[in-house]
Design a protein around this motif. Sequence first.
Motif, mmCIF file in Angstrom:
data_model
loop_
_atom_site.group_PDB
_atom_site.id
_atom_site.type_symbol
_atom_site.label_atom_id
_atom_site.label_comp_id
_atom_site.label_asym_id
_atom_site.label_seq_id
_atom_site.Cartn_x
_atom_site.Cartn_y
_atom_site.Cartn_z
ATOM 1 N N ASN A 38 -13.610 28.547 23.206
ATOM 2 C CA ASN A 38 -12.303 29.048 23.618
ATOM 3 C C ASN A 38 -12.398 30.124 24.692
ATOM 4 O O ASN A 38 -11.421 30.825 24.964
ATOM 5 N N THR A 58 -12.585 38.820 20.473
ATOM 6 C CA THR A 58 -11.967 37.580 20.939
ATOM 7 C C THR A 58 -10.910 37.099 19.948
ATOM 8 O O THR A 58 -11.000 37.383 18.748
ATOM 9 N N GLU A 59 -9.937 36.344 20.453
ATOM 10 C CA GLU A 59 -8.877 35.828 19.586
ATOM 11 C C GLU A 59 -9.435 34.876 18.531
ATOM 12 O O GLU A 59 -9.006 34.891 17.381
ATOM 13 N N THR A 60 -10.405 34.066 18.912
ATOM 14 C CA THR A 60 -11.022 33.137 17.961
ATOM 15 C C THR A 60 -11.658 33.897 16.806
ATOM 16 O O THR A 60 -11.464 33.561 15.636
ATOM 17 N N LYS A 105 -11.013 36.930 15.804
ATOM 18 C CA LYS A 105 -9.965 37.617 15.014
ATOM 19 C C LYS A 105 -9.396 36.669 13.969
ATOM 20 O O LYS A 105 -9.176 37.067 12.818
ATOM 21 N N LYS A 106 -9.165 35.412 14.355
ATOM 22 C CA LYS A 106 -8.638 34.422 13.413
ATOM 23 C C LYS A 106 -9.661 34.106 12.325
ATOM 24 O O LYS A 106 -9.325 34.034 11.143
#
Length: 193
Positions: A43, A165-167, A169-170
Amino acid sequence: MDNEKLIKDAIEYVSKLLENNAGGHDAAHSLRVYNNALAIAENEPGCNLTVVSLAAILHDADDHKLFDHENNENTREFLKENGVSDELTEEICRAINSVSFSKNRGKKPETIESMIVQDADRLDAMGAIGIARTFAYGGEHGRSIVESVQHFHDKLLLLKDEMNTETAKKLAESRHSFLLEYLSHYDEETASK
């Protein structure tokens, strides 16, 4: 440079280098960090996948908890022996040097590659595997169960909010929830009646 062969050789190198470690910093940990890093990198299209891959695999090759030397000696030697350029070596070492929680508290990594590898390592300190690694490390270093549980509060529970990173964090959400659930059961089982 054949990246596929280089990555395979790096995995073999780390497997030998860390083969006697039973405290959570073994080759299996390095491979999980590598796999986490690849999942995050999917991502992040602008990242250098070679830097991400090699930094993830080699991130514990010079860890101060395991080795008494500086300046990424093992990593640099491996990369030099495998014909990696000085420039690429520096990028890999920069990413590796961003990983340590204790040395990088409050610092944001400068490159996307460093962010990815830092996140990948921190994810492996959370969830079920993070719990297992905490007690393995504690046992190896003579820590009591209570001291190991304190590590959750000193580090593990802080990681979710420090992902880059957003990935990551999820991915960190469910692992963080699992840590809280474990601590809830631990508190219940150890409470004085």
